[in-house]
Design a protein around this motif. Structure first.
Motif, PDB file in Angstrom:
ATOM      1  N   ARG A 116       0.848  -1.203   0.000  1.00  0.00           N
ATOM      2  CA  ARG A 116       0.000   0.000   0.000  1.00  0.00           C
ATOM      3  C   ARG A 116       0.886   1.256   0.000  1.00  0.00           C
ATOM      4  NH1 ARG A 116      -0.695   4.675   2.357  1.00  0.00           N
ATOM      5  NH2 ARG A 116      -0.589   3.803   4.466  1.00  0.00           N
ATOM      6  N   GLU A 139      -3.719  10.933  10.691  1.00  0.00           N
ATOM      7  CA  GLU A 139      -2.666  11.312   9.754  1.00  0.00           C
ATOM      8  C   GLU A 139      -1.970  12.594  10.225  1.00  0.00           C
ATOM      9  OE1 GLU A 139      -3.852  12.132   5.700  1.00  0.00           O
ATOM     10  OE2 GLU A 139      -1.772  12.060   5.007  1.00  0.00           O
ATOM     11  N   PRO A 182       0.860   8.122  13.099  1.00  0.00           N
ATOM     12  CA  PRO A 182       1.873   8.264  12.055  1.00  0.00           C
ATOM     13  C   PRO A 182       2.693   9.553  12.182  1.00  0.00           C
ATOM     14  CG  PRO A 182      -0.363   8.022  11.139  1.00  0.00           C
ATOM     15  CD  PRO A 182      -0.490   8.378  12.582  1.00  0.00           C
ATOM     16  N   PHE A 223      -8.529   6.379   8.006  1.00  0.00           N
ATOM     17  CA  PHE A 223      -7.678   7.464   8.515  1.00  0.00           C
ATOM     18  C   PHE A 223      -8.230   8.840   8.143  1.00  0.00           C
ATOM     19  CE2 PHE A 223      -5.570   9.323   4.761  1.00  0.00           C
ATOM     20  CZ  PHE A 223      -5.962   8.415   3.789  1.00  0.00           C
TER      21      PHE A 223
HETATM   22  O1  KIV Z   1       1.839   8.296   6.322  1.00  0.00           O
HETATM   23  C1  KIV Z   1       0.662   8.188   6.717  1.00  0.00           C
HETATM   24  O2  KIV Z   1       0.185   8.955   7.557  1.00  0.00           O
HETATM   25  C2  KIV Z   1      -0.145   7.136   6.140  1.00  0.00           C
HETATM   26  C3  KIV Z   1      -1.481   6.900   6.766  1.00  0.00           C
HETATM   27  C4  KIV Z   1      -2.519   6.546   5.768  1.00  0.00           C
HETATM   28  C5  KIV Z   1      -1.344   5.851   7.830  1.00  0.00           C
HETATM   29  O3  KIV Z   1       0.305   6.427   5.262  1.00  0.00           O
END
Ligand code: KIV
Ligand code: ZN
Length: 518
Positions: free
Chosen positions: A13, A141, A169, A99
């Protein structure tokens, strides 16, 4: 608190979204199976609402993977969550990861909303996701830049709404280890229901601190780390799985935590991801770089000969790098090949022995000796061949003559056959012009490189190219003792990926066309 840290892999992902050419469903499935063998607890494998191809690959992986929990990503909106639930349905158990941004800069500039609206969207998203599964992860996020009062409020509300994992994150890789550890410590101190969920971290590597920040968070009590193979991901990438897993193994006595990772699968998984994603691993990369276990200076070599622990804190074998390298010849029989493959960590179900042996003999006849790297490259090449491929090269002949090089080709496209010839500036140009004349696809070759695979100057030649088609990019790969043949295979590989993308879109259109309207 548990001493087991959950490893959440997001190669397919976060890693995939950063590639310049998207992976095919077949390639994603291959990576998912390697990640499963590696022993990850949860694998995030796509963002189903983003494209029909992403939806299909999540669905295929959900059907196939049994030993890791499969997860997909959704923004905090119902349509995204519904797409995750639909794609993940074939799995016995699955996770939905939803998120929304929580930092001031994201809430005000990107979402253009009030924090209270964002909070309401998060609560609604988690509750909606819980209708499909009892394993729901919620991410704030840009948590690393979120005011701590807002972050505490959001984490508490997400858990109250039913999130079983809450992810923090460091989306832009901005925090420093002590700072990130402090954020985690405050959450553990201030959020009243924090013990009702697993606290996870997801660190980006913009300042080269993704692994250090993840480790600091574990020391503060985080029990899930989100990471990717070879650290691939947005911009400078994500926390690297192999590094974080080997830190916890090598320093377990001090850290007091462990993971379910099968460390001996690390090297093989890293090579596969690098190969399929067309992302070479830097030589001095920790754990999986080509030089990670080589000793150059005389003083170091002398120390190593006396006792390997003078300069090695872990052994190459512990991450699956084979110690002995055997060279095989055309006199080696099938059982020797099978045995060698076993020592390299392959089961006989991973490849077809007859096909491998035939390819091996061809290479052995041309090169004399066949080394482990050659053998592994041959298996990889076989695994790339999809029985559903539309285009196949039946015959090719190329005469090199500078700007007057010529190529003729016989190509099969499904049931039809096409013969074409072309001249070009060099043999590869001539070949590519002939192929272009034979297929009904308008494409451009955006990137092309040849490298030596295996050992020695007569090693196998590998061609990697990127083809641009209708604003999308496709990676093609070919392997042969002859680099022109490898180049032809690479283009055909990319054209087959484009053909599959067209077919998926066509099927999707057909499905939409016959959908009853109520
Ligand atoms: O970097 C980030 O904040 C993400 C979120 C979707 C978890 O990839
Ligand atoms: Zn990310």
């Amino acid at each position: 608190m548990s001493d087991q840290v959950i490893i959440f892999d997001t190669t397919l992902r976060d890693g995939e979204q950063a590639l310049n050419a998207s992976l095919s469903v077949h390639e994603k499935l291959q990576i998912a199976q390697a990640i499963e063998r590696l022993g990850v607890d949860v694998m995030e494998v796509g963002f189903p609402v983003s494209s029909p191809g992403d939806f299909e690959s999540v669905q295929q992986i959900a059907k196939t993977v049994k030993n890791s929990r499969v997860c997909a990503l959704a923004r905090a909106v119902e349509a995204d969550i519904q797409a995750c639930a639909d794609a993940l349905k074939p799995a016995d158990q699955f996770r939905i990861h939803t998120f929304i941004s929580t930092s001031d800069v994201h809430v005000q500039q990107k979402l253009r909303r009030e924090f209270a609206d964002v909070e309401a969207m998060a609560i609604n998203a988690v509750k909606f996701a819980r209708k499909f599964t009892d394993d729901v992860e919620f991410s704030c996020e840009d948590a690393g830049r979120t005011p701590i009062d807002n972050l505490c409020r959001m984490v508490e509300q997400a858990i109250k709404a039913g999130a079983t994992t809450v992810n923090i994150p460091d989306t832009v890789g901005y925090t420093l280890p002590f700072e990130f550890q402090n954020i985690l410590a405050q959450l553990f101190n201030r959020v009243p229901n924090i013990d009702k969920a697993v606290i996870s971290v997801h660190c980006h590597n913009d300042l080269g601190l993704a692994v250090a920040n993840s480790m600091a968070a574990v020391q503060a009590g985080a029990r899930q780390i989100e990471c990717t193979i070879n650290g691939i991901g947005e911009r400078a990438g994500n926390c690297s799985l192999e590094e974080i897993a080997m830190i916890m193994k090598t320093r377990e006595a001090l850290l007091g935590v462990n993971t379910n990772i099968n460390h001996q699968e690390i090297a093989r998984t890293s090579r596969l991801v690098s190969q399929l994603c067309n992302m070479p691993v830097q030589l001095n990369k920790a754990i999986v770089g080509g030089n990670a276990f080589s000793h150059s200076s005389g003083i170091h070599q002398d120390g190593m000969l006396k006792a390997s622990n003078t300069y090695e804190i872990m052994t190459p074998e512990s991450v699956g790098i084979a110690k002995t390298k055997l060279n095989l010849t055309s006199r080696s029989g099938r059982h020797v090949i099978k045995h060698r493959m076993e020592s390299l960590g392959y089961n006989d179900t991973d490849y077809d022995l007859e096909t491998l042996y035939t390819d091996f003999l061809k290479v052995a006849d041309k090169k004399g000796q066949v080394f482990d790297d050659d053998l592994e490259a041959l298996v990889f090449n076989i695994q790339q061949q999809d029985t559903q491929d539309h285009y196949h090269i039946e015959f090719l002949s190329v005469q090199s003559g500078g700007e007057f090089s010529t190529a003729s080709i016989k190509l099969s496209a499904g049931e039809q056959q096409q013969i074409e010839a072309a001249t070009g500036n060099g043999p590869v140009d001539a070949l590519y012009r002939a192929i272009k004349a034979a297929v009904n696809i308008e494409f451009d070759v955006a990137d092309y490189k040849i490298s030596n695979k295996g050992e020695g100057e007569d090693g196998l030649g590998q061609a990697d190219l990127v083809v641009a088609w209708q604003g999308r990019k496709f990676h093609g790969y070919g392997l042969a003792t002859d680099v022109i043949e490898a180049s032809g295979q690479a283009l055909i590989h990319a054209l087959n990926a484009i053909h599959r993308a067209i077919t998926v879109n066509e099927l999707k259109k057909e499905a939409l066309a016959i959908k009853p309207t109520i």
